[in-house]
Enzyme design. Structure first.
Site, mmCIF file in Angstrom:
data_model
loop_
_atom_site.group_PDB
_atom_site.id
_atom_site.type_symbol
_atom_site.label_atom_id
_atom_site.label_comp_id
_atom_site.label_asym_id
_atom_site.label_seq_id
_atom_site.Cartn_x
_atom_site.Cartn_y
_atom_site.Cartn_z
ATOM 1 C CG HIS A 63 29.279 3.011 72.421
ATOM 2 N ND1 HIS A 63 28.200 4.308 72.614
ATOM 3 C CD2 HIS A 63 30.388 3.686 72.718
ATOM 4 C CE1 HIS A 63 29.134 5.420 72.998
ATOM 5 N NE2 HIS A 63 30.337 5.098 72.967
ATOM 6 N NE ARG A 66 27.621 2.357 77.821
ATOM 7 C CZ ARG A 66 28.151 3.268 76.790
ATOM 8 N NH1 ARG A 66 29.550 3.313 76.966
ATOM 9 N NH2 ARG A 66 27.637 4.199 76.084
ATOM 10 N NE ARG A 67 23.138 0.353 71.751
ATOM 11 C CZ ARG A 67 24.184 0.578 70.994
ATOM 12 N NH1 ARG A 67 24.926 1.462 71.067
ATOM 13 N NH2 ARG A 67 24.211 -0.234 69.982
#
Length: 187
Positions: A63, A66-67
């Site tokens: 996560h 990806r951010r």
């Protein structure tokens, strides 16, 4: 409504869906204004997950990767209303990912879920930056086998209904596709 670039974001958005439905990715794009290919704006990410094992630690790292940059991250597994107050100081849109893990954390800690939800909803009444919540829709699958599983599913359903009632926009995700279920003007 908060305008990020040319994309309007209402005060409170709830993004619901099943596992691997695209909830988090869609919510990240909403919070940063990047949904329609715009350059992403900074946002605050409130993470409710805890890396209790290798698999969860790997998910958290994925996560974060990806951010990318441009996010201020606040990690808070239990005191979500307090984390929102801290996030609002930044004056940027806030993404809370996710209510499902927050509920699990609350239940595991023996906290009063209704009281925590009341506090969360009260904190939204006095904020200015928009907030996007991510939550799992658990009521579409099989009835859980165990009493704890059924209790969790029921508590999640009640929490989702309360947040959806408070939200200005509710989006249901399936196969990476958003379905807007509610869209009312702020005010």
């Amino acid at each position: 409504m908060e305008h990020l670039g040319t994309y309007p974001l209402p005060p409170v958005t709830l993004v619901l869906g099943g596992a691997r439905s695209g909830k988090s990715t869609h919510a990240e794009k909403l919070a940063t204004g990047a949904l329609h290919g715009l350059a992403p704006h900074p946002a605050v990410y409130i993470a409710t997950a805890e890396a209790g094992d290798v698999e969860m630690a790997t998910r958290i790292m994925a996560h974060r990767a990806r951010r990318g940059v441009g996010w201020t991250t606040i990690e808070e597994p239990l005191k979500l209303a307090d984390a929102l107050e801290t996030a609002f100081v930044h004056g940027q849109p806030v993404l809370v990912d996710c209510l499902t893990l927050w509920l699990s954390n609350l239940m595991h800690a023996g906290a009063d879920v209704d009281q925590a939800t009341d506090e969360l909803l009260r904190s939204l009444d006095s904020h200015s930056p928009p907030v996007v919540f991510v939550s799992n829709e658990l009521g579409l699958g099989l009835v859980p086998e165990t009493p704890l599983g059924r209790s969790f599913r029921d508590a999640m359903g009640r929490m989702n209904m309360r947040v959806a009632e408070h939200a200005h926009r509710v989006i249901f995700m399936a196969a990476g596709l958003p379905l807007v279920m509610k869209d009312r003007p702020a005010g």
